[in-house]
Design a protein around this motif. Structure first.
Motif, PDB file in Angstrom:
ATOM      1  N   LEU A 111       1.495  -2.039  -0.242  1.00  0.00           N
ATOM      2  CA  LEU A 111       2.901  -2.355   0.061  1.00  0.00           C
ATOM      3  C   LEU A 111       3.698  -1.063  -0.020  1.00  0.00           C
ATOM      4  O   LEU A 111       3.467  -0.238  -0.912  1.00  0.00           O
ATOM      5  N   CYS A 112       4.656  -0.875   0.885  1.00  0.00           N
ATOM      6  CA  CYS A 112       5.534   0.291   0.805  1.00  0.00           C
ATOM      7  C   CYS A 112       6.613   0.010  -0.244  1.00  0.00           C
ATOM      8  O   CYS A 112       6.727  -1.120  -0.739  1.00  0.00           O
ATOM      9  N   SER A 113       7.422   1.019  -0.572  1.00  0.00           N
ATOM     10  CA  SER A 113       8.407   0.831  -1.645  1.00  0.00           C
ATOM     11  C   SER A 113       9.419  -0.243  -1.259  1.00  0.00           C
ATOM     12  O   SER A 113       9.814  -1.071  -2.078  1.00  0.00           O
ATOM     13  N   GLU A 114       9.824  -0.261   0.013  1.00  0.00           N
ATOM     14  CA  GLU A 114      10.807  -1.228   0.485  1.00  0.00           C
ATOM     15  C   GLU A 114      10.285  -2.667   0.322  1.00  0.00           C
ATOM     16  O   GLU A 114      10.973  -3.541  -0.211  1.00  0.00           O
ATOM     17  N   HIS A 115       9.063  -2.902   0.775  1.00  0.00           N
ATOM     18  CA  HIS A 115       8.525  -4.270   0.709  1.00  0.00           C
ATOM     19  C   HIS A 115       8.119  -4.673  -0.700  1.00  0.00           C
ATOM     20  O   HIS A 115       8.116  -5.853  -1.041  1.00  0.00           O
ATOM     21  N   ARG A 116       7.807  -3.677  -1.506  1.00  0.00           N
ATOM     22  CA  ARG A 116       7.522  -3.965  -2.916  1.00  0.00           C
ATOM     23  C   ARG A 116       8.806  -4.438  -3.599  1.00  0.00           C
ATOM     24  O   ARG A 116       8.811  -5.402  -4.351  1.00  0.00           O
TER      25      ARG A 116
ATOM     26  N   TYR B  45      -2.180   0.943   3.820  1.00  0.00           N
ATOM     27  CA  TYR B  45      -0.886   0.890   4.498  1.00  0.00           C
ATOM     28  C   TYR B  45      -0.204  -0.412   4.111  1.00  0.00           C
ATOM     29  O   TYR B  45      -0.872  -1.377   3.731  1.00  0.00           O
ATOM     30  N   CYS B  46       1.117  -0.427   4.228  1.00  0.00           N
ATOM     31  CA  CYS B  46       1.879  -1.637   3.903  1.00  0.00           C
ATOM     32  C   CYS B  46       1.538  -2.726   4.918  1.00  0.00           C
ATOM     33  O   CYS B  46       1.680  -2.524   6.125  1.00  0.00           O
ATOM     34  N   VAL B  47       1.108  -3.893   4.410  1.00  0.00           N
ATOM     35  CA  VAL B  47       0.741  -4.977   5.329  1.00  0.00           C
ATOM     36  C   VAL B  47       1.971  -5.601   5.989  1.00  0.00           C
ATOM     37  O   VAL B  47       1.852  -6.326   6.969  1.00  0.00           O
ATOM     38  N   LYS B  48       3.156  -5.295   5.464  1.00  0.00           N
ATOM     39  CA  LYS B  48       4.384  -5.878   6.007  1.00  0.00           C
ATOM     40  C   LYS B  48       5.025  -5.021   7.083  1.00  0.00           C
ATOM     41  O   LYS B  48       5.882  -5.485   7.821  1.00  0.00           O
ATOM     42  N   CYS B  49       4.683  -3.718   7.139  1.00  0.00           N
ATOM     43  CA  CYS B  49       5.325  -2.859   8.138  1.00  0.00           C
ATOM     44  C   CYS B  49       4.406  -1.757   8.664  1.00  0.00           C
ATOM     45  O   CYS B  49       4.778  -1.069   9.610  1.00  0.00           O
ATOM     46  N   GLY B  50       3.247  -1.571   8.065  1.00  0.00           N
ATOM     47  CA  GLY B  50       2.293  -0.599   8.586  1.00  0.00           C
ATOM     48  C   GLY B  50       2.539   0.831   8.138  1.00  0.00           C
ATOM     49  O   GLY B  50       1.804   1.744   8.518  1.00  0.00           O
ATOM     50  N   ARG B  51       3.599   1.063   7.308  1.00  0.00           N
ATOM     51  CA  ARG B  51       3.842   2.426   6.817  1.00  0.00           C
ATOM     52  C   ARG B  51       2.918   2.723   5.641  1.00  0.00           C
ATOM     53  O   ARG B  51       2.376   1.801   5.027  1.00  0.00           O
ATOM     54  N   PRO B  52       2.743   3.994   5.284  1.00  0.00           N
ATOM     55  CA  PRO B  52       1.859   4.320   4.157  1.00  0.00           C
ATOM     56  C   PRO B  52       2.291   3.565   2.899  1.00  0.00           C
ATOM     57  O   PRO B  52       3.483   3.412   2.626  1.00  0.00           O
TER      58      PRO B  52
HETATM   59 ZN   LIG Z   1       6.472  -2.054   4.211  1.00  0.00          ZN
END
Ligand SMILES: [Zn+2]
Length: 185
Positions: A99-104, A48-55
């Motif tokens: 990381l999710c696409s947004e945080h990447r 999961y994304c460590v910045k927001c918890g989404r997949p």
């Molecule tokens: Zn994220």
């Protein structure tokens, strides 16, 4: 982790105890403790994304380093002295981190920012003016630091051979982890 057969009475006192038996966290290799993420130094984090918890879209192996903050005092002596000491004593942890696409995308922007700090640095020397050169160097430092700090995925608070402790992790990600069941000093 050590098994009981290999129990070493001389091990450092802060060693992580073996997993509790008959407990849901026996298999766990990473935990939450308040706003901190705790992980065995060579374990993978959940996908999961460590910045927001989404997949997570991206799930990559990454290295993290830490040394005692006291070492920064060596910079007063000489930056190279600090650098050599830091490289010699720093502790490493390696995890697969998501990381999710947004945080990447956001992280790539920070990396771009760090690289583009070279533009004012070299650009300012095209002008024959102390003020412009001063501003250029200032812009370089601000952009570089902003980029370097922003691109950090996890902020290591402490890493030793037993446990890696991080800040900068979203509460949504931490909520997916079991609570750390051991006492920490
Ligand atoms: Zn994220």
């Amino acid at each position: 982790m050590q098994s009981m057969d290999e129990f070493n009475p001389y091990a450092a006192p802060e060693a992580v105890p073996p997993p509790l038996t008959n407990s849901g966290s026996a298999e766990a290799t990473c935990w939450r403790d308040g706003d901190q993420l705790l992980a065995l130094p060579h374990s993978d984090l959940p996908r999961y994304c460590v910045k927001c918890g989404r997949p997570a879209l991206e799930y990559r192996k990454r290295s993290f380093y830490w040394h005692s903050p006291w070492l920064y005092l060596l910079i007063l002596l000489h930056f190279l002295v600090y650098l050599i000491a830091a490289l010699a004593v720093r502790k490493q942890a390696v995890h697969h981190v998501g990381l999710c696409s947004e945080h990447r995308k956001r992280r790539l922007n920070f990396i771009m920012m760090a690289w583009s700090s070279l533009v004012p640095l070299f650009g300012c020397f095209l002008f024959d003016s102390g003020a412009v050169i001063g501003l250029g160097i200032l812009a370089f430092l601000v952009m570089l630091l902003w980029g370097l700090i922003g691109m950090q995925i996890l902020k290591p608070k402490k890493i030793d051979v037993e446990l890696a402790v991080y800040r900068g992790v979203s509460t949504a990600f931490l909520a997916r982890l079991p609570r750390y069941p051991y006492r920490r000093d």
